[in-house]
Write a protein that holds these residues in place. Structure first.
Motif, PDB file in Angstrom:
ATOM      1  N   ASN A  42       0.809  -1.220   0.000  1.00 24.01           N
ATOM      2  CA  ASN A  42       0.000   0.000   0.000  1.00 24.01           C
ATOM      3  C   ASN A  42       0.839   1.265   0.000  1.00 24.01           C
ATOM      4  O   ASN A  42       0.296   2.368   0.053  1.00 24.01           O
ATOM      5  CB  ASN A  42      -0.929   0.017   1.223  1.00 24.01           C
ATOM      6  N   CYS A  43       2.124   1.142  -0.080  1.00 22.94           N
ATOM      7  CA  CYS A  43       3.030   2.295  -0.057  1.00 22.94           C
ATOM      8  C   CYS A  43       2.750   3.199  -1.258  1.00 22.94           C
ATOM      9  O   CYS A  43       2.646   2.735  -2.387  1.00 22.94           O
ATOM     10  CB  CYS A  43       4.476   1.810  -0.085  1.00 22.94           C
ATOM     11  N   THR A  44       2.649   4.483  -0.981  1.00 26.86           N
ATOM     12  CA  THR A  44       2.495   5.453  -2.067  1.00 26.86           C
ATOM     13  C   THR A  44       3.761   6.296  -2.210  1.00 26.86           C
ATOM     14  O   THR A  44       3.804   7.226  -2.998  1.00 26.86           O
ATOM     15  CB  THR A  44       1.292   6.380  -1.808  1.00 26.86           C
ATOM     16  N   CYS A  83       8.167   2.747  -2.466  1.00 26.92           N
ATOM     17  CA  CYS A  83       8.054   1.318  -2.825  1.00 26.92           C
ATOM     18  C   CYS A  83       7.763   1.066  -4.302  1.00 26.92           C
ATOM     19  O   CYS A  83       8.415   0.218  -4.918  1.00 26.92           O
ATOM     20  CB  CYS A  83       7.012   0.613  -1.968  1.00 26.92           C
ATOM     21  N   PRO A  84       6.775   1.736  -4.898  1.00 23.24           N
ATOM     22  CA  PRO A  84       6.519   1.466  -6.317  1.00 23.24           C
ATOM     23  C   PRO A  84       7.734   1.746  -7.201  1.00 23.24           C
ATOM     24  O   PRO A  84       8.036   0.964  -8.106  1.00 23.24           O
ATOM     25  CB  PRO A  84       5.352   2.407  -6.659  1.00 23.24           C
ATOM     26  N   ALA A  85       8.456   2.832  -6.923  1.00 28.29           N
ATOM     27  CA  ALA A  85       9.659   3.147  -7.713  1.00 28.29           C
ATOM     28  C   ALA A  85      10.753   2.116  -7.471  1.00 28.29           C
ATOM     29  O   ALA A  85      11.425   1.678  -8.408  1.00 28.29           O
ATOM     30  CB  ALA A  85      10.156   4.552  -7.377  1.00 28.29           C
ATOM     31  N   MET A  86      10.927   1.718  -6.201  1.00 24.57           N
ATOM     32  CA  MET A  86      11.955   0.726  -5.873  1.00 24.57           C
ATOM     33  C   MET A  86      11.650  -0.597  -6.573  1.00 24.57           C
ATOM     34  O   MET A  86      12.526  -1.190  -7.209  1.00 24.57           O
ATOM     35  CB  MET A  86      12.023   0.522  -4.354  1.00 24.57           C
ATOM     36  N   ASN A  87      10.406  -1.056  -6.479  1.00 19.87           N
ATOM     37  CA  ASN A  87      10.072  -2.338  -7.103  1.00 19.87           C
ATOM     38  C   ASN A  87      10.024  -2.252  -8.621  1.00 19.87           C
ATOM     39  O   ASN A  87      10.215  -3.254  -9.297  1.00 19.87           O
ATOM     40  CB  ASN A  87       8.796  -2.919  -6.506  1.00 19.87           C
ATOM     41  N   ALA A  88       9.830  -1.066  -9.174  1.00 18.21           N
ATOM     42  CA  ALA A  88       9.961  -0.901 -10.629  1.00 18.21           C
ATOM     43  C   ALA A  88      11.413  -1.159 -11.041  1.00 18.21           C
ATOM     44  O   ALA A  88      11.670  -1.769 -12.091  1.00 18.21           O
ATOM     45  CB  ALA A  88       9.518   0.498 -11.051  1.00 18.21           C
ATOM     46  N   LYS A  89      12.366  -0.731 -10.218  1.00 22.63           N
ATOM     47  CA  LYS A  89      13.789  -1.001 -10.492  1.00 22.63           C
ATOM     48  C   LYS A  89      14.079  -2.491 -10.352  1.00 22.63           C
ATOM     49  O   LYS A  89      14.832  -3.068 -11.136  1.00 22.63           O
ATOM     50  CB  LYS A  89      14.695  -0.198  -9.559  1.00 22.63           C
ATOM     51  N   VAL A  90      13.477  -3.131  -9.329  1.00 20.55           N
ATOM     52  CA  VAL A  90      13.644  -4.582  -9.175  1.00 20.55           C
ATOM     53  C   VAL A  90      13.050  -5.286 -10.392  1.00 20.55           C
ATOM     54  O   VAL A  90      13.630  -6.244 -10.913  1.00 20.55           O
ATOM     55  CB  VAL A  90      13.007  -5.084  -7.862  1.00 20.55           C
ATOM     56  N   LEU A 135      -0.365  -9.803  -1.828  1.00 20.10           N
ATOM     57  CA  LEU A 135       0.953 -10.002  -2.433  1.00 20.10           C
ATOM     58  C   LEU A 135       0.821 -10.577  -3.847  1.00 20.10           C
ATOM     59  O   LEU A 135       1.580 -10.207  -4.740  1.00 20.10           O
ATOM     60  CB  LEU A 135       1.823 -10.899  -1.555  1.00 20.10           C
ATOM     61  N   ARG A 136      -0.147 -11.481  -4.059  1.00 17.69           N
ATOM     62  CA  ARG A 136      -0.372 -12.024  -5.412  1.00 17.69           C
ATOM     63  C   ARG A 136      -0.763 -10.900  -6.370  1.00 17.69           C
ATOM     64  O   ARG A 136      -0.234 -10.807  -7.473  1.00 17.69           O
ATOM     65  CB  ARG A 136      -1.464 -13.107  -5.388  1.00 17.69           C
ATOM     66  N   LYS A 137      -1.663 -10.043  -5.943  1.00 17.56           N
ATOM     67  CA  LYS A 137      -2.095  -8.930  -6.797  1.00 17.56           C
ATOM     68  C   LYS A 137      -0.943  -7.965  -7.045  1.00 17.56           C
ATOM     69  O   LYS A 137      -0.776  -7.458  -8.161  1.00 17.56           O
ATOM     70  CB  LYS A 137      -3.271  -8.202  -6.150  1.00 17.56           C
ATOM     71  N   TYR A 138      -0.138  -7.721  -6.015  1.00 14.53           N
ATOM     72  CA  TYR A 138       1.006  -6.812  -6.162  1.00 14.53           C
ATOM     73  C   TYR A 138       1.998  -7.384  -7.177  1.00 14.53           C
ATOM     74  O   TYR A 138       2.499  -6.663  -8.041  1.00 14.53           O
ATOM     75  CB  TYR A 138       1.680  -6.598  -4.806  1.00 14.53           C
ATOM     76  N   ALA A 139       2.275  -8.677  -7.092  1.00 17.55           N
ATOM     77  CA  ALA A 139       3.193  -9.329  -8.034  1.00 17.55           C
ATOM     78  C   ALA A 139       2.672  -9.196  -9.471  1.00 17.55           C
ATOM     79  O   ALA A 139       3.446  -8.980 -10.401  1.00 17.55           O
ATOM     80  CB  ALA A 139       3.381 -10.796  -7.672  1.00 17.55           C
ATOM     81  N   SER A 188       8.936   1.776  11.323  1.00 13.85           N
ATOM     82  CA  SER A 188       7.576   1.449  10.905  1.00 13.85           C
ATOM     83  C   SER A 188       7.562   1.298   9.387  1.00 13.85           C
ATOM     84  O   SER A 188       8.542   1.632   8.726  1.00 13.85           O
ATOM     85  CB  SER A 188       6.628   2.569  11.331  1.00 13.85           C
ATOM     86  N   PRO A 189       6.437   0.817   8.836  1.00 12.93           N
ATOM     87  CA  PRO A 189       6.406   0.654   7.378  1.00 12.93           C
ATOM     88  C   PRO A 189       6.770   1.924   6.614  1.00 12.93           C
ATOM     89  O   PRO A 189       7.379   1.861   5.560  1.00 12.93           O
ATOM     90  CB  PRO A 189       4.951   0.247   7.114  1.00 12.93           C
ATOM     91  N   SER A 190       6.401   3.082   7.135  1.00 16.50           N
ATOM     92  CA  SER A 190       6.663   4.311   6.395  1.00 16.50           C
ATOM     93  C   SER A 190       8.121   4.751   6.454  1.00 16.50           C
ATOM     94  O   SER A 190       8.525   5.662   5.759  1.00 16.50           O
ATOM     95  CB  SER A 190       5.765   5.432   6.913  1.00 16.50           C
ATOM     96  N   ILE A 191       8.931   4.085   7.288  1.00 19.57           N
ATOM     97  CA  ILE A 191      10.340   4.488   7.431  1.00 19.57           C
ATOM     98  C   ILE A 191      11.290   3.364   7.016  1.00 19.57           C
ATOM     99  O   ILE A 191      12.393   3.277   7.474  1.00 19.57           O
ATOM    100  CB  ILE A 191      10.650   4.895   8.893  1.00 19.57           C
TER     101      ILE A 191
END
Length: 191
Positions: free
Chosen positions: A69-71, A74-81, A111-115, A149-152
């Motif tokens: 749910n990170c806005t 995370c999305p940018a980091m996982n785009a690099k992954v 997690l399935r949907k995120y993948a 925490s998740p945000s940090i």
């Protein structure tokens, strides 16, 4: 003039040697440091399968921590992954592991949907979850990238070799760092 040229050559030689590179059979080699060894763990993969340290054996792993749910980063980091995942598509020995730091919201279904958003359809990129206390232990004590925490959480990518040794930390936000990660993965593949 010859004196200046010799100083420049000596300086360049020093930089090459100081960088940890050396020549072996005509190939440039990089000696990667060992920051620690991954200890035993047991997490659930998006498929429901139990994943342990055995999943790291005989493979080179790129590991990161995120939450679905990170806005923020995370999305940018996982785009690099995802780019790395595609770059190493023909190398089954290289795998990617993303560990959720928000198990309250990141169910196996989430997690399935995120993948799926990254078109992951195989087991070369695993999406894992465990309890909050265990994931914080993993992030802080095992992989040394913890946050409160998740945000940090950290946006570092962690390189782990086939003996479960941590070999490097790379910024997912810096192009040069990602390029270095690719080089280091290649180096571990040559061993």
């Amino acid at each position: 003039m010859k004196f200046i040229t010799k100083k420049i050559i000596a300086g360049i030689t020093f930089l090459i040697l100081a960088s940890g590179s050396f020549s072996y059979n005509g190939c440039s080699r990089i000696e990667l440091p060992v920051y620690g060894t991954v200890t035993e763990f047991n997490l659930s993969e998006r498929s429901g399968k139990s994943i342990t340290i055995k999943e790291l054996e005989a493979k080179i792993s790129v590991i990161n921590f995120f939450f679905a749910n990170c806005t923020g980063p995370c999305p940018a980091m996982n785009a690099k992954v995802a780019e790395l995942y595609r770059n190493f598509a023909s190398v089954p020995k290289v795998q990617f592991i993303s560990i959720s730091i928000d198990p309250e919201r990141d169910s196996l279904e989430a997690l399935r949907k995120y993948a799926e958003t990254f078109s992951v359809s195989d087991n070369r990129w695993l999406f894992l979850r465990t309890s909050s206390d265990k994931v914080h232990h993993l992030a802080e004590k095992v992989f040394m990238v913890g946050g409160e925490s998740p945000s940090i959480h950290s946006t570092k990518l962690i390189l782990v070799d086939a003996q479960a040794q941590i070999r490097g930390f790379y910024s997912s936000e810096e192009k040069e760092s990602l390029s270095t990660l690719k080089t280091h993965i290649g180096e571990l593949l040559r061993k």
